[in-house]
Design a protein around this motif. Structure first.
Motif, PDB file in Angstrom:
ATOM      1  N   VAL A 301      -3.271  -6.695  10.238  1.00 30.39           N
ATOM      2  CA  VAL A 301      -2.626  -5.622   9.481  1.00 30.39           C
ATOM      3  C   VAL A 301      -1.754  -4.781  10.404  1.00 30.39           C
ATOM      4  CG1 VAL A 301      -3.082  -3.478   8.231  1.00 30.39           C
ATOM      5  CG2 VAL A 301      -4.320  -5.561   7.620  1.00 30.39           C
ATOM      6  N   LEU A 316      -2.799   3.720   5.671  1.00 28.35           N
ATOM      7  CA  LEU A 316      -2.281   2.605   4.886  1.00 28.35           C
ATOM      8  C   LEU A 316      -2.823   2.678   3.468  1.00 28.35           C
ATOM      9  CD1 LEU A 316      -0.750  -0.141   4.831  1.00 28.35           C
ATOM     10  CD2 LEU A 316      -2.920  -1.215   5.474  1.00 28.35           C
ATOM     11  N   ARG A 317      -1.953   2.460   2.511  1.00 32.87           N
ATOM     12  CA  ARG A 317      -2.372   2.328   1.117  1.00 32.87           C
ATOM     13  C   ARG A 317      -2.201   0.870   0.713  1.00 32.87           C
ATOM     14  NH1 ARG A 317       0.699   5.967  -1.254  1.00 32.87           N
ATOM     15  NH2 ARG A 317      -0.920   7.578  -1.211  1.00 32.87           N
ATOM     16  N   VAL A 318      -3.254   0.294   0.143  1.00 31.17           N
ATOM     17  CA  VAL A 318      -3.256  -1.112  -0.263  1.00 31.17           C
ATOM     18  C   VAL A 318      -3.329  -1.165  -1.776  1.00 31.17           C
ATOM     19  CG1 VAL A 318      -4.409  -3.339  -0.035  1.00 31.17           C
ATOM     20  CG2 VAL A 318      -4.438  -1.715   1.883  1.00 31.17           C
ATOM     21  N   SER A 320      -3.518  -3.580  -5.206  1.00 31.71           N
ATOM     22  CA  SER A 320      -3.906  -4.889  -5.703  1.00 31.71           C
ATOM     23  C   SER A 320      -3.159  -5.228  -6.986  1.00 31.71           C
ATOM     24  CB  SER A 320      -5.416  -4.908  -5.974  1.00 31.71           C
ATOM     25  OG  SER A 320      -5.816  -6.090  -6.629  1.00 31.71           O
ATOM     26  N   ALA A 337      -6.856   0.525  10.135  1.00 36.99           N
ATOM     27  CA  ALA A 337      -5.566  -0.168  10.039  1.00 36.99           C
ATOM     28  C   ALA A 337      -5.114  -0.707  11.386  1.00 36.99           C
ATOM     29  CB  ALA A 337      -4.511   0.777   9.466  1.00 36.99           C
ATOM     30  N   LEU A 344      -5.094  -9.207   6.985  1.00 33.74           N
ATOM     31  CA  LEU A 344      -4.707  -9.591   5.641  1.00 33.74           C
ATOM     32  C   LEU A 344      -5.049 -11.079   5.567  1.00 33.74           C
ATOM     33  CD1 LEU A 344      -3.381  -8.667   2.974  1.00 33.74           C
ATOM     34  CD2 LEU A 344      -1.230  -9.575   3.873  1.00 33.74           C
ATOM     35  N   ARG A 362      -5.990 -11.071   0.856  1.00 32.19           N
ATOM     36  CA  ARG A 362      -6.937  -9.978   0.670  1.00 32.19           C
ATOM     37  C   ARG A 362      -7.177  -9.280   2.004  1.00 32.19           C
ATOM     38  NH1 ARG A 362     -12.880 -11.340  -0.735  1.00 32.19           N
ATOM     39  NH2 ARG A 362     -13.004  -9.131  -0.233  1.00 32.19           N
ATOM     40  N   ILE A 363      -7.736  -8.095   1.924  1.00 28.12           N
ATOM     41  CA  ILE A 363      -8.095  -7.328   3.113  1.00 28.12           C
ATOM     42  C   ILE A 363      -9.498  -7.720   3.561  1.00 28.12           C
ATOM     43  CG2 ILE A 363      -8.662  -5.018   3.981  1.00 28.12           C
ATOM     44  CD1 ILE A 363      -5.702  -5.418   3.799  1.00 28.12           C
ATOM     45  N   THR A 374     -10.004  -5.099  -0.360  1.00 28.80           N
ATOM     46  CA  THR A 374      -9.193  -5.329  -1.554  1.00 28.80           C
ATOM     47  C   THR A 374      -8.724  -6.777  -1.681  1.00 28.80           C
ATOM     48  OG1 THR A 374      -8.436  -3.050  -1.350  1.00 28.80           O
ATOM     49  CG2 THR A 374      -7.188  -4.482  -2.834  1.00 28.80           C
ATOM     50  N   VAL A 377      -3.967  -8.719  -2.938  1.00 30.75           N
ATOM     51  CA  VAL A 377      -3.070  -7.686  -2.412  1.00 30.75           C
ATOM     52  C   VAL A 377      -1.623  -8.032  -2.757  1.00 30.75           C
ATOM     53  CG1 VAL A 377      -2.201  -6.590  -0.310  1.00 30.75           C
ATOM     54  CG2 VAL A 377      -4.648  -7.077  -0.557  1.00 30.75           C
ATOM     55  N   LEU A 380       1.597  -3.177   0.530  1.00 31.44           N
ATOM     56  CA  LEU A 380       1.083  -2.320   1.596  1.00 31.44           C
ATOM     57  C   LEU A 380       2.052  -1.171   1.767  1.00 31.44           C
ATOM     58  CD1 LEU A 380       0.124  -5.017   4.283  1.00 31.44           C
ATOM     59  CD2 LEU A 380      -1.353  -4.027   2.527  1.00 31.44           C
TER      60      LEU A 380
END
Length: 383
Positions: A301, A316-318, A320, A337, A344, A362-363, A374, A377, A380
């Motif tokens: 990531v 970071l905002r993830v 879905s 992060a 990822l 996915r995370i 999550t 994805v 990001l």
């Protein structure tokens, strides 16, 4: 108009005999129950703050050890399950006090009995709703997590008050050689040691047959837990399927990863797979208590953030593709992060992710609740 009917005498209260209803037995069981509740409460705090950290802690929560959340959440569920036979035995030991008459001889005694009522009700409700949460059955209209969180503080406060009120009795019967006297006469009932041993055996049995869902060396004894760590797509359990999240092949057609930052960009799946990939063995640890380590491969990531021009301390905002659910959008602090093990992920155990495990990406991050790993994805965003 006064009735001329004779007043019936009050039925005599039952008489309880035997050492299983005395203060020493109650103290022995109370010590074990208090320890189980304390472990459950502390690990519950850890789980809550890892899932929903306050703003000041979002960037400082530790991403190591990688197995940290797996351990604490496994202990949380295991101690909650172990508390069931302990609580039932404790209640059985002290229930004769329900028949004390009059019910309150003073204001102090009335408050004491009220606090015990709050303690018993809150702990019972916590255990019952917690067990139902492990099987993901919610037959109530409220949101489980905030109610469980608030009720935990009620139970903890009531327990501390109860210990404070009963401190002299507890001290008098703490050890076998304490000078305290029995509150109820000793009778011919079963021996206290046999009773305590039976309760211990019950605690051991429910622990042995459930803890294997997180402590995989005991997975062969995992008879009563709602999850088995080996059962699921690609040998790993799941909580939410692609069908439940309304993820279909049609929605994945033409999938691209959107990375928003000072230098935004997009990647197709072939372009993402062409980047430098890394592997890590990391556990999935879910709030319901099950966990298992797996071999993940994907793009770091932090490499994706660097390509977008993100500053070192950025969050970071993830996002879905899942449109509904409390965790369709997840935020990740800088400590996670920027961790080199946060991926990822594109493959699991040497195979491309299945649809239920979050295909196409996915995370996966160390020391993090499963609900924040999550799946599916699509975006990001540098915060």
């Amino acid at each position: 108009m006064r009735s001329n009917l004779p007043r019936l005498p009050r039925p005599p209260l039952p008489v309880f005999k035997g050492r299983l209803h005395d203060a020493r037995t109650a103290t022995v069981l109370g010590r074990a129950l208090g320890a189980a509740i304390a472990v459950c409460f502390v690990t519950g705090l850890i789980s809550h703050y890892l899932q929903q950290p306050p703003g000041w802690a979002a960037d400082v929560l530790p991403s190591r050890p990688v197995w940290g959340y797996r351990l604490t959440q496994g202990l949380h569920v295991a101690s909650g399950i172990a508390a069931i036979p302990l609580l039932l035995a404790k209640l059985w030991t002290v229930y004769p006090r329900l028949f004390v008459w009059p019910p309150a001889r003073s204001v102090r005694q009335a408050l004491e009995r009220l606090s015990i009522g709050v303690l018993v009700a809150s702990v019972l409700l916590q255990i019952v709703t917690g067990i139902l949460n492990t099987v993901q059955w919610y037959p109530w209209p409220w949101n489980f997590r905030p109610v469980h969180w608030a009720l935990a503080w009620v139970a903890a406060g009531a327990l501390l008050l109860h210990i404070a009120v009963k401190a002299p009795v507890i001290a008098a019967h703490w050890s076998r050689r304490s000078p305290g006297t029995l509150e109820l006469p000793a009778g011919d009932g079963p021996d206290r040691r046999a009773f305590v041993a039976a309760v211990g055996a019950a605690v051991g049995a429910v622990t042995l047959t459930t803890v294997g869902q997180s402590f995989t060396p005991l997975k062969d004894f995992d008879l009563l837990a709602p999850r088995h760590p080996d059962h699921g797509p690609q040998g790993l359990p799941i909580n939410r399927t692609a069908a439940a999240a309304a993820i279909t092949p049609d929605r994945l057609a033409g999938w691209r990863l959107h990375v928003a930052g000072p230098r935004p960009y997009e990647l197709t799946l072939p372009q993402l797979r062409a980047l430098a990939v890394h592997s890590a063995v990391l556990p999935i640890a879910c709030v319901e208590g099950w966990s298992k380590s797996a071999h993940w491969t994907g793009v770091r990531v932090r490499d994706l953030l660097d390509r977008a021009g993100a500053p070192p301390g950025a969050r970071l905002r993830v996002v879905s593709l899942q449109q509904h659910g409390a965790y369709a959008v997840m935020e990740m602090g800088a400590s996670y992060a920027r961790d080199p093990l946060t991926l990822l992920a594109l493959s699991l155990n040497g195979e491309p992710l299945s649809l239920d495990h979050g295909f196409p990406a996915r995370i996966i991050a160390p020391n993090r609740p499963g609900v924040l790993q999550t799946k599916w994805v699509s975006r990001l965003e540098v915060i």
